[in-house]
Write a protein that holds these residues in place. Structure first.
Motif, short mmCIF file in Angstrom:
data_model
loop_
_atom_site.label_atom_id
_atom_site.label_comp_id
_atom_site.label_asym_id
_atom_site.label_seq_id
_atom_site.Cartn_x
_atom_site.Cartn_y
_atom_site.Cartn_z
N VAL A 285 0.86 -1.18 0.00
CA VAL A 285 0.00 0.00 0.00
C VAL A 285 0.90 1.23 0.00
O VAL A 285 1.86 1.30 0.74
N ASN A 286 0.60 2.20 -0.85
CA ASN A 286 1.44 3.38 -0.92
C ASN A 286 1.22 4.30 0.27
O ASN A 286 0.10 4.48 0.74
N VAL A 362 6.38 12.56 -1.46
CA VAL A 362 6.52 11.35 -2.28
C VAL A 362 5.45 10.35 -1.90
O VAL A 362 4.97 10.31 -0.77
N GLU A 363 5.10 9.54 -2.87
CA GLU A 363 4.19 8.42 -2.65
C GLU A 363 5.01 7.16 -2.86
O GLU A 363 5.65 6.99 -3.90
N THR A 364 5.02 6.26 -1.86
CA THR A 364 5.93 5.12 -1.93
C THR A 364 5.36 3.91 -1.22
O THR A 364 4.54 4.04 -0.31
N ASN A 365 5.81 2.74 -1.63
CA ASN A 365 5.50 1.52 -0.89
C ASN A 365 6.69 1.08 -0.04
O ASN A 365 6.69 -0.01 0.53
N LEU A 366 7.72 1.92 0.04
CA LEU A 366 8.88 1.61 0.86
C LEU A 366 8.56 1.83 2.34
O LEU A 366 7.87 2.78 2.69
N SER A 367 9.08 0.96 3.16
CA SER A 367 8.96 1.16 4.60
C SER A 367 9.85 2.32 5.01
O SER A 367 10.74 2.74 4.26
N PRO A 368 9.67 2.87 6.22
CA PRO A 368 10.54 3.97 6.65
C PRO A 368 12.02 3.61 6.62
O PRO A 368 12.85 4.42 6.23
N LEU A 369 12.35 2.40 7.04
CA LEU A 369 13.76 2.01 7.07
C LEU A 369 14.33 1.91 5.66
O LEU A 369 15.43 2.38 5.38
N ILE A 400 11.03 13.95 6.83
CA ILE A 400 10.33 14.86 7.74
C ILE A 400 9.08 14.21 8.30
O ILE A 400 8.86 14.17 9.52
N PHE A 401 8.22 13.72 7.44
CA PHE A 401 7.01 13.00 7.85
C PHE A 401 6.91 11.70 7.08
O PHE A 401 7.41 11.59 5.95
N TYR A 402 6.27 10.71 7.69
CA TYR A 402 5.90 9.48 6.99
C TYR A 402 4.45 9.22 7.40
O TYR A 402 4.18 8.57 8.41
N GLY A 403 3.52 9.79 6.60
CA GLY A 403 2.12 9.75 7.01
C GLY A 403 1.98 10.39 8.39
O GLY A 403 2.58 11.42 8.68
N SER A 404 1.22 9.75 9.26
CA SER A 404 1.05 10.25 10.63
C SER A 404 1.85 9.43 11.63
O SER A 404 1.57 9.43 12.83
N LEU A 405 2.88 8.74 11.13
CA LEU A 405 3.70 7.90 11.98
C LEU A 405 4.53 8.74 12.96
O LEU A 405 5.11 9.76 12.58
#
Length: 839
Positions: A285-286, A362-369, A400-405
């Motif tokens: 999921v992106n 950016v829109e991505t399916n990559l995990s934060p790591l 800076i942000f990764y969704g609301s994580l």
């Protein structure tokens, strides 16, 4: 004789491991090339039915039995009717439907278990189990359980010194279940979930199995629980090599969301190792992430553009490092929005060159790591080398942000240590609230996004800065590429195009409208029918004379047009427009032919002058850029001449034009000047639909209409970088004399940070913050004013020099970054004095 069963031990009938081959969209060992292409997968189905067998035992009659052979055939037939299955839960739902339809009344309780043994290379199997019971004649799912069985992963774990030196195998099985079937809709895709859990364990560095098991439980709860549904997790974690004479040492724990505080995920690993942790997300999921970019070494603008292009090829970059594991989903990242760029004085370590700062969504399916790894790889490729903290660098990229994580890998005792972030992953960025050079770019894109930890919008954070910079310390910047591309402009990666070096850049501010220069754009019309100077410069000798004189007089850029935009101008074919433009571009870039002005203007000065092409045609724009033009000036804002009040057919044509113009601008990183227009320049002057804005109806029309176009051009996949857009309010195009005057003397309102629209359509002005090109030179509305009232006189375009001077002065006062003029020598003087007055 009657038989009495012990309480709580019902009879059961089972179908064990029924073998099936089903087309599944999720959870295959090897991903497909197409994202929605199903893969035939082996599946084992087991069904346990609670059924009182005493009647069948007494009579030994098949009629009293559950006909498991017929039931198995029915299941096979039912499942074969579906062309594709989204998940194991889809399979389970289909079997449950069969039982509801055919077996209601035959039994009252069953448990269905579906095993996919080849869902991932990293574990033994994925399992879904449904328990249902008949209550008052209605079937209810009483429990849904999922299992990741036998995940094998090497990691650093153990207390002995030799166990801290090398990874050893661990085996983990995770069961997570709920009595609320709604959670199924929130479950991640199976293969991605396994890979994410594998990476989390792989990068952990715990001393004990107990800590590892607890960490896994916490991660799983963070993924599958949204806070509204009760959830249980069971983790079996073992070390096969812990005890020489035993198969393994194992810890089994059972946890619920209540066992973990609602804080950030952070394993209590050893402080000296500070491991990078991993937050498991719904892989496949992106997600939306915000990145900040900065550069203060070398060609700063080129470095940032190169970094953005590299970010969009994660697979190529990370596979070089062996990061892409077997069975992983294809890594994807798309830049969908960009900020303005800012030239900023260095912070913290001030004795170094100024930075160019910006940000992107950016829109991505990559995990934060994995995203962090990609960022570090991009920095390496662009050319960043280790230096002092906050010191010079070719490019610096921060998440800076990764969704609301909210996520923090710093040890619990040092959560507030802002100096501890090397080799840590902290989301949102720990220093965001104090860094204006990050806040301003993020504010450009997502002003109303709420910081998930501070619970304030980005706009509020910017407004609450303790010591905001003076605007002259942080001006927006518009870079112009050096074109045509040179042999040294190459790309190391075939999938991305070379990034041109920077020829020049302009700075500006829309807040104070001070501290920057107004740039003079000379107008070279190579048409025989221009309203102001038709046929005067449509041969190479006279055109080169005009260019050399203009450069000598102080022109910063020359605009070349081969298609007149005056009202009722005759049609010009693409071929004719190319013939009118390309030879002139090549002549300027080569410095030929020579003219009488050669002695007063150096050849290099003329050959390197910035050029823009005044065209609305993709073919002409592409050819002109290939010949050496640095910028596109489009009176129809990439929408084509028929985009205003267009037909369905016109919309299709317009969308094609937009896509091609955007692709050209992205390919060469060229600035684009986008003008407000409504088709024919002499028509469509009614702005009454914007009367809710009062006297600013025309201004509002520009903000709404041009703003909508600019948003389409800047945002989304393949969008033009925000910092490359210069807007033109379109003075003289589809506006009355009073409309033109009001627009000119209120031009700053066009790009002001205000609310536009009314009622439910209200939103922030989409043109806020953009630089403006204003063209008033010799326009007919000036002639109409001169022809009215006392001392009225009719004028030709060439007789409107002083009228143009007055209008240009107003444009400077309103903050234009550039003014488009014909009489360069005279207007350059006007601009110089106006700058001295207002800049």
């Amino acid at each position: 004789m009657s038989i009495t069963l012990p309480q709580g031990t019902p009879d059961v009938v089972r179908i064990n491991a029924l073998q099936l081959i089903l087309p599944l969209l999720s959870g295959a060992q090897w991903p497909t090339d197409e994202p929605n292409e199903p893969v035939l997968q082996p599946v084992e189905l087991s069904l346990e039915i609670q059924h009182d067998t005493r009647a069948a035992a007494s009579s030994d009659d098949i009629e009293s039995c559950i006909d498991y052979s017929k039931l198995a055939r029915g299941i096979q037939k039912k499942l074969s009717a579906e062309p594709v299955y989204d998940s194991l839960d889809h399979v389970a739902d289909t079997v449950c439907q069969l039982i509801v339809e055919k077996y209601t009344g035959a039994f009252e309780h069953f448990q269905l278990t579906i095993v996919q043994p080849k869902a991932s290379l990293l574990c033994e199997a994925l399992v879904a189990s449904y328990t249902s019971e008949l209550v008052h004649g209605q079937w209810h799912v009483s429990e849904v359980k999922h299992t990741i069985k036998g995940l094998r992963c090497p990691t650093i774990i153990g207390i002995h010194p030799h166990e801290r030196e090398a990874r050893q195998e661990t085996r983990v099985t995770v069961d997570f279940w709920s009595r609320d079937v709604r959670h199924v809709a929130n479950l991640p895709e199976g293969r991605g979930l396994v890979r994410s859990l594998y990476e989390a364990i792989y990068h952990s560095q715990y001393l004990t199995l107990e800590a590892l098991a607890s960490y896994v439980a916490k991660l799983m709860i963070s993924v599958v629980s949204d806070g509204t549904i009760a959830f249980d997790v069971k983790v079996n974690a073992s070390k096969p090599h812990a005890i020489p004479l035993a198969a393994s040492a194992e810890v089994v724990i059972h946890r619920t969301p209540g066992d973990f505080p609602a804080d950030t995920l952070s394993p209590p690993a050893e402080e000296e190792t500070s491991p990078l942790d991993f937050h498991v997300t719904k892989t496949g999921v992106n997600h939306i992430a915000v990145l900040a970019l900065g550069s203060n070494l070398g060609d700063r603008f080129r470095h940032i553009e190169y970094a953005l292009r590299l970010l969009e090829i994660p697979r190529e970059l990370l596979e070089e490092e062996g990061e892409h594991r077997e069975g992983a989903s294809p890594m994807q990242l798309t830049v969908v929005n960009t900020s303005f760029l800012y030239e900023t004085k260095a912070m913290y370590v001030t004795d170094q060159p100024a930075f160019i700062n910006g940000a992107c969504v950016v829109e991505t399916n990559l995990s934060p790591l994995t995203l962090l790894r990609l960022v570090k790889k991009v920095e390496e490729v662009v050319g960043r080398v280790p230096s002092i903290r906050h010191g010079p660098r070719a490019v610096d990229i921060d998440i800076i942000f990764y969704g609301s994580l909210v996520y923090d890998t710093r040890p619990s005792a040092r959560k507030n240590d802002l100096n501890l972030y090397e080799n840590q992953l902290i989301i949102p960025h720990a220093r965001l609230a104090e860094r204006e050079f990050v806040l301003r770019p993020v504010l450009d894109m997502i002003p109303d996004f709420i910081h998930p930890a501070l619970n304030k919008t980005v706009r509020q954070l910017a407004e609450n800065l303790e010591a905001p910079m003076e605007d002259w310390l942080m001006l927006r910047a518009v870079p112009f590429p050096k074109l045509p591309l040179s042999p040294s402009d190459v790309s190391l990666y075939p999938s991305i195009l070379p990034v041109p070096s920077t020829a020049a850049y302009w700075t500006y501010s829309t807040e104070t409208r001070k501290g920057f220069k107004t740039h003079v754009m000379a107008t070279l019309n190579t048409t025989p029918d221009s309203f102001s100077d038709g046929s005067k410069h449509n041969n190479l000798l006279s055109a080169m004379e005009y260019v050399r004189d203009s450069v000598s007089a102080g022109a910063d850029i020359v605009d070349i047009g081969g298609y007149s935009t005056r009202p009722n101008a005759p049609f010009v074919s693409v071929e004719d427009e190319l013939e009118r433009v390309i030879p002139f571009v090549k002549a300027i870039r080569s410095g030929q032919p020579q003219t009488t002005s050669e002695e007063t203007t150096g050849a290099n000065q003329v050959e390197n002058i910035l050029l823009s092409v005044d065209t609305f045609r993709p073919e002409v724009a592409e050819a002109a850029i290939a010949a050496g033009v640095n910028c596109i000036n489009d009176v129809y804002a990439f929408m084509g001449p028929d985009s205003y009040q267009e037909s369905d057919e016109g919309k299709v044509v317009s969308s094609v034009v937009t896509a091609r113009m955007k692709a050209t601008a992205r390919k060469y990183s060229t600035p684009v000047m986008l003008m407000h227009s409504r088709g024919d320049a002499g028509q469509n002057k009614d702005y009454s639909m914007y009367n809710y804005a009062g006297e600013d109806a025309v201004i509002e029309g520009i903000r709404v209409e041009l703003g909508g176009k600019v948003e389409k051009i800047v945002t989304g996949k393949g969008g033009v970088r925000r910092w490359l857009v210069i807007v033109d309010p379109g003075i003289g195009f589809s506006k009355t004399v009073q409309g033109n005057l009001h627009t000119l003397k209120n031009a700053a309102k066009v790009t002001a940070d205000v609310v536009i629209g009314h009622g439910e359509t209200q939103k922030r002005n989409p043109l806020r913050g953009y630089s403006q090109l204003i063209g008033v030179s010799r326009k007919s509305f000036l002639g109409k004013i001169l022809a009215e009232g006392e001392n009225a006189r009719e004028t030709t375009p060439t007789e409107r020099t002083w009228a143009t001077a007055a209008a240009v002065t107003c444009a400077v006062q309103q903050g234009a970054v550039s003014v488009r003029v014909h009489d360069v020598k005279k207007m350059a003087d006007v601009v110089k004095i106006a700058d001295a007055l207002w800049r």
